[in-house]
Structure formats: structure tokens, C-alpha cells
Scaffold this motif. Structure first.
Motif, PDB file in Angstrom:
ATOM      1  N   LEU A 107       0.796  -1.226   0.000  1.00 31.86           N
ATOM      2  CA  LEU A 107       0.000   0.000   0.000  1.00 31.86           C
ATOM      3  C   LEU A 107       0.829   1.276   0.000  1.00 31.86           C
ATOM      4  O   LEU A 107       0.278   2.370  -0.148  1.00 31.86           O
ATOM      5  CB  LEU A 107      -0.931   0.008   1.228  1.00 31.86           C
ATOM      6  CG  LEU A 107      -1.768  -1.254   1.475  1.00 31.86           C
ATOM      7  CD1 LEU A 107      -2.668  -1.051   2.676  1.00 31.86           C
ATOM      8  CD2 LEU A 107      -2.577  -1.626   0.238  1.00 31.86           C
ATOM      9  N   LYS A 108       2.131   1.132   0.165  1.00 32.32           N
ATOM     10  CA  LYS A 108       2.982   2.325   0.268  1.00 32.32           C
ATOM     11  C   LYS A 108       2.863   3.189  -0.984  1.00 32.32           C
ATOM     12  O   LYS A 108       2.953   2.698  -2.103  1.00 32.32           O
ATOM     13  CB  LYS A 108       4.431   1.929   0.514  1.00 32.32           C
ATOM     14  CG  LYS A 108       4.678   1.354   1.906  1.00 32.32           C
ATOM     15  CD  LYS A 108       6.157   1.188   2.191  1.00 32.32           C
ATOM     16  CE  LYS A 108       6.397   0.559   3.561  1.00 32.32           C
ATOM     17  NZ  LYS A 108       5.807   1.322   4.667  1.00 32.32           N
ATOM     18  N   THR A 110       0.234   4.687  -2.092  1.00 27.08           N
ATOM     19  CA  THR A 110      -1.070   4.610  -2.760  1.00 27.08           C
ATOM     20  C   THR A 110      -2.129   5.367  -1.964  1.00 27.08           C
ATOM     21  O   THR A 110      -1.955   5.660  -0.772  1.00 27.08           O
ATOM     22  CB  THR A 110      -1.530   3.143  -2.914  1.00 27.08           C
ATOM     23  OG1 THR A 110      -1.836   2.611  -1.601  1.00 27.08           O
ATOM     24  CG2 THR A 110      -0.455   2.298  -3.577  1.00 27.08           C
ATOM     25  N   LEU A 112      -4.941   4.113  -0.992  1.00 21.10           N
ATOM     26  CA  LEU A 112      -5.385   3.202   0.065  1.00 21.10           C
ATOM     27  C   LEU A 112      -4.418   3.224   1.238  1.00 21.10           C
ATOM     28  O   LEU A 112      -4.835   3.163   2.404  1.00 21.10           O
ATOM     29  CB  LEU A 112      -5.534   1.780  -0.481  1.00 21.10           C
ATOM     30  CG  LEU A 112      -5.983   0.711   0.525  1.00 21.10           C
ATOM     31  CD1 LEU A 112      -7.309   1.089   1.184  1.00 21.10           C
ATOM     32  CD2 LEU A 112      -6.096  -0.656  -0.155  1.00 21.10           C
ATOM     33  N   GLY A 113      -3.123   3.310   0.945  1.00 17.13           N
ATOM     34  CA  GLY A 113      -2.122   3.364   2.009  1.00 17.13           C
ATOM     35  C   GLY A 113      -2.338   4.540   2.943  1.00 17.13           C
ATOM     36  O   GLY A 113      -2.158   4.433   4.166  1.00 17.13           O
ATOM     37  N   ILE A 116      -5.962   3.617   4.879  1.00 16.56           N
ATOM     38  CA  ILE A 116      -6.278   2.290   5.412  1.00 16.56           C
ATOM     39  C   ILE A 116      -6.808   2.365   6.844  1.00 16.56           C
ATOM     40  O   ILE A 116      -7.641   1.547   7.258  1.00 16.56           O
ATOM     41  CB  ILE A 116      -5.034   1.347   5.327  1.00 16.56           C
ATOM     42  CG1 ILE A 116      -5.411  -0.097   5.669  1.00 16.56           C
ATOM     43  CG2 ILE A 116      -3.904   1.856   6.198  1.00 16.56           C
ATOM     44  CD1 ILE A 116      -6.303  -0.772   4.661  1.00 16.56           C
ATOM     45  N   LYS A 160       0.451  -3.073  -9.748  1.00 15.80           N
ATOM     46  CA  LYS A 160       0.238  -2.626  -8.368  1.00 15.80           C
ATOM     47  C   LYS A 160      -1.037  -1.808  -8.239  1.00 15.80           C
ATOM     48  O   LYS A 160      -1.865  -2.064  -7.354  1.00 15.80           O
ATOM     49  CB  LYS A 160       1.432  -1.809  -7.883  1.00 15.80           C
ATOM     50  CG  LYS A 160       1.254  -1.270  -6.463  1.00 15.80           C
ATOM     51  CD  LYS A 160       2.501  -0.593  -5.947  1.00 15.80           C
ATOM     52  CE  LYS A 160       2.271   0.010  -4.576  1.00 15.80           C
ATOM     53  NZ  LYS A 160       3.499   0.557  -3.963  1.00 15.80           N
ATOM     54  N   VAL A 164      -4.236  -2.937  -6.011  1.00 12.60           N
ATOM     55  CA  VAL A 164      -4.606  -2.108  -4.852  1.00 12.60           C
ATOM     56  C   VAL A 164      -5.989  -1.492  -5.050  1.00 12.60           C
ATOM     57  O   VAL A 164      -6.797  -1.431  -4.112  1.00 12.60           O
ATOM     58  CB  VAL A 164      -3.544  -1.017  -4.594  1.00 12.60           C
ATOM     59  CG1 VAL A 164      -4.015  -0.046  -3.511  1.00 12.60           C
ATOM     60  CG2 VAL A 164      -2.220  -1.651  -4.184  1.00 12.60           C
ATOM     61  N   GLU A 168      -9.142  -1.889  -2.609  1.00 10.78           N
ATOM     62  CA  GLU A 168      -9.868  -0.730  -2.082  1.00 10.78           C
ATOM     63  C   GLU A 168     -11.361  -0.834  -2.398  1.00 10.78           C
ATOM     64  O   GLU A 168     -12.208  -0.523  -1.552  1.00 10.78           O
ATOM     65  CB  GLU A 168      -9.281   0.554  -2.663  1.00 10.78           C
ATOM     66  CG  GLU A 168      -9.827   1.822  -2.013  1.00 10.78           C
ATOM     67  CD  GLU A 168      -9.027   3.056  -2.375  1.00 10.78           C
ATOM     68  OE1 GLU A 168      -9.194   4.070  -1.681  1.00 10.78           O
ATOM     69  OE2 GLU A 168      -8.238   3.007  -3.351  1.00 10.78           O
TER      70      GLU A 168
END
Length: 300
Positions: A107-108, A110, A112-113, A116, A160, A164, A168
Motif C-alpha cells: 500500500l505504500k 497509494t 489506500l495506504g 487504510i 500494483k 490495490v 480498495e
């Protein structure tokens, strides 16, 4: 049984190996347990996010302080570092259902990251699991299918974001389904709200604020046998305000009554209500009422 050793899995590939599942991506996996060999159940701790979709009852799961018996179509969310376990007296069992696991490293960088933490259900207790209707279950399985499809493609610069984004989407559906669950359990929720308000009233009218301290949300959530996040979400959806706001509102009403007692100073009232510093009480009172406690006393 409570002293049973905890197995630790820090990587997705370690869990895949235990579940006899091929690793298609080092940071994410969708597992169909019907295709796994029988496995021995233990208490386990993961270094990644885990979502279990159980299709059949498969034994008691210990999670936090509670034991929970899986029902069909149940989703349970486990955050990195949390311990869970299913006890089967050391016997191997054939697991059923599905799991989605994904590592925080995925998740880094992003969207979503960054968000979260907004998905509070990763810190709900297991007895606050999401119970799916048949239609909701189909949507969840479609999400899993889409993620798994992308895992089967050759990794490229789009992989990715597509993976992701699908995770999400899945989590957003879960938020919608939890909102539905809060509404369909309205009669139960009303009971929780009534008990909460009574607990707050009793707390504030006792010597607890002076002896224990300012009433905290965690204290009442524990009394109601709920996780703090589930409790907070339930109250917010039912009343439109957070549990902390409800506590503040009730506290201010009691403060107003005590301010009218000519024998008490503002400092004494603040200490009696659990504030360490009178200025904190004054700040809250002014925020809620629009004037300071001293001004309120003069006006009344």
C-alpha cells in the motif's frame, strides 16, 4: 489451551506455504481453502492484513478476549500484529472458504495506504464480524476473483495500481455492508445506546470522575463488551455524534448544575468531573456553551 504457542507469519509467502498455496505475488494472495490440504490450527499472528470469508462453521476462533463460532458467510478482518486462533485440539482439519491477505508494503505510496486507517473494521473484535447476505457474498467473491485474476497476469507497471484499486473497492463494499448491518441490527443497537447513556449518567453522578478520572470511551466500550472502534461507529451511525461528544454533552449538563451551587469553585467542579487541570474544563465548557463557566455563573 490458552497457553498454546503462537505461530508468527511475517510474509505472504510464509502463509501461502502453510496453506499449501502457490505464491503469485510476494505482497498479496487470494486463497481458496477448498483447494488446500488439511491443516493444523493454532493461534497465529500475522505481519499483514487478513480477511477471512468462512463458508461453513469450522470451529471456535479465539480473537482478543472472545471466542467466536464462525457461521456461513462471515467476514472477519485482522490487522497486522493481531493474534487470532482456531482451536481444534491439535487435529488437522479441512478448511473452507477464502482468505485475502495483503502486506502493508503493497500500500505504500497509494491512496489506500493513506486511508487504510479509515477502515475501522480491521480493529473490531471477532464477535463484531460482518455477516453477509447471499447477494453480498457474491459481490465479495467477485472482488476476490478480480484480484486473483490480476495476480495471474504478468507483473507490469499497471499491476500494483490495479491490485490495490481492487482491494480498495472490496473494502469500500465492506463499509457499505457494515452500514447495512448496523441498520438491520437497529433493535440491538438501541439497547446498546440506552445502556451506554445509563453508564455515563451513573459514572458522572458517582465519585468515579474524581477517583478514576475523566470518563473515556474505551472504559464504556469495555463495559458493553464491544471494541472501541465498533462502539464508536455504532453510536455515530445511530445518533450522529461520537461517544466522546455524548459524554461531553452529559458532562456539561452536570457542570451547569454544579456551577449553580454557590459553595463550589470552578476549580473544585473541574476536579470533581475528572479534569486534571481547570483550564481544560473551562476550554471544553466554552466550546460547548459559548461562554466560560465563570461567565455562566454570573449570568445565572
Amino acid at each position: 489451551m490458552e497457553n498454546q504457542e503462537v505461530e508468527i507469519y511475517n510474509s505472504v509467502s510464509e502463509y501461502n506455504k502453510m496453506a499449501h498455496h502457490e505464491t503469485l505475488h510476494p505482497l498479496v494472495s487470494v486463497i481458496d481453502f477448498s483447494k488446500s490440504d488439511p491443516i493444523c490450527q493454532y493461534r497465529r499472528k500475522f505481519g499483514f492484513y487478513t480477511v477471512f470469508l468462512k463458508d461453513v462453521m469450522c470451529g471456535d476462533m479465539q480473537y482478543g478476549k472472545h471466542s467466536y463460532d464462525y457461521q456461513e458467510g462471515t467476514l472477519v478482518f485482522i490487522a497486522p500484529g493481531q493474534t487470532y486462533g482456531i482451536y481444534n485440539n491439535g487435529k488437522s482439519v479441512q478448511p473452507a472458504g477464502f482468505a485475502l491477505i495483503f502486506h502493508p508494503d503493497l500500500l505504500k505510496g497509494t491512496h489506500l495506504g493513506k486511508n487504510i486507517k479509515d477502515y475501522n473494521f480491521f480493529s473490531y473484535d471477532v464477535h463484531e464480524a460482518l455477516h453477509l447476505s447471499e447477494k453480498e457474498r457474491e459481490i465479495i467473491l467477485d472482488c476476490f476473483k478480480n484480484i486473483k485474476h490480476e495476480l495471474g497476469q504478468s507483473i507490469d507497471k499497471h499491476s500494483k495500481s490495479l491490485i490495490v484499486n481492487n482491494i480498495e473497492l472490496f473494502l469500500n463494499y465492506c463499509m457499505r455492508f457494515y452500514d447495512r448491518q448496523f441498520m438491520t441490527r437497529d433493535h440491538i443497537n438501541q439497547g446498546v445506546i440506552g445502556k451506554f447513556e445509563n453508564l455515563v449518567d451513573d459514572y458522572l453522578k458517582s465519585d468515579n470522575p474524581k477517583n478514576i478520572g475523566f470518563p473515556m470511551v474505551n472504559y464504556f466500550a469495555e463495559k458493553l463488551n464491544l471494541s472501541a472502534n465498533y462502539f464508536g461507529d455504532l453510536i455515530k451511525k445511530e445518533l450522529g455524534i461520537s461517544p466522546q461528544e455524548l459524554i461531553h454533552n452529559k458532562l456539561i449538563e452536570i457542570a451547569k448544575e454544579q456551577i449553580m451551587d454557590q459553595g463550589k469553585s470552578i476549580s473544585e467542579i473541574s476536579y470533581d468531573l475528572g479534569f486534571k487541570y481547570p483550564q481544560h474544563f473551562t476550554r471544553l465548557f466554552k466550546t460547548k456553551v459559548g461562554i466560560s463557566p465563570s461567565e455562566y455563573k454570573i449570568l445565572n
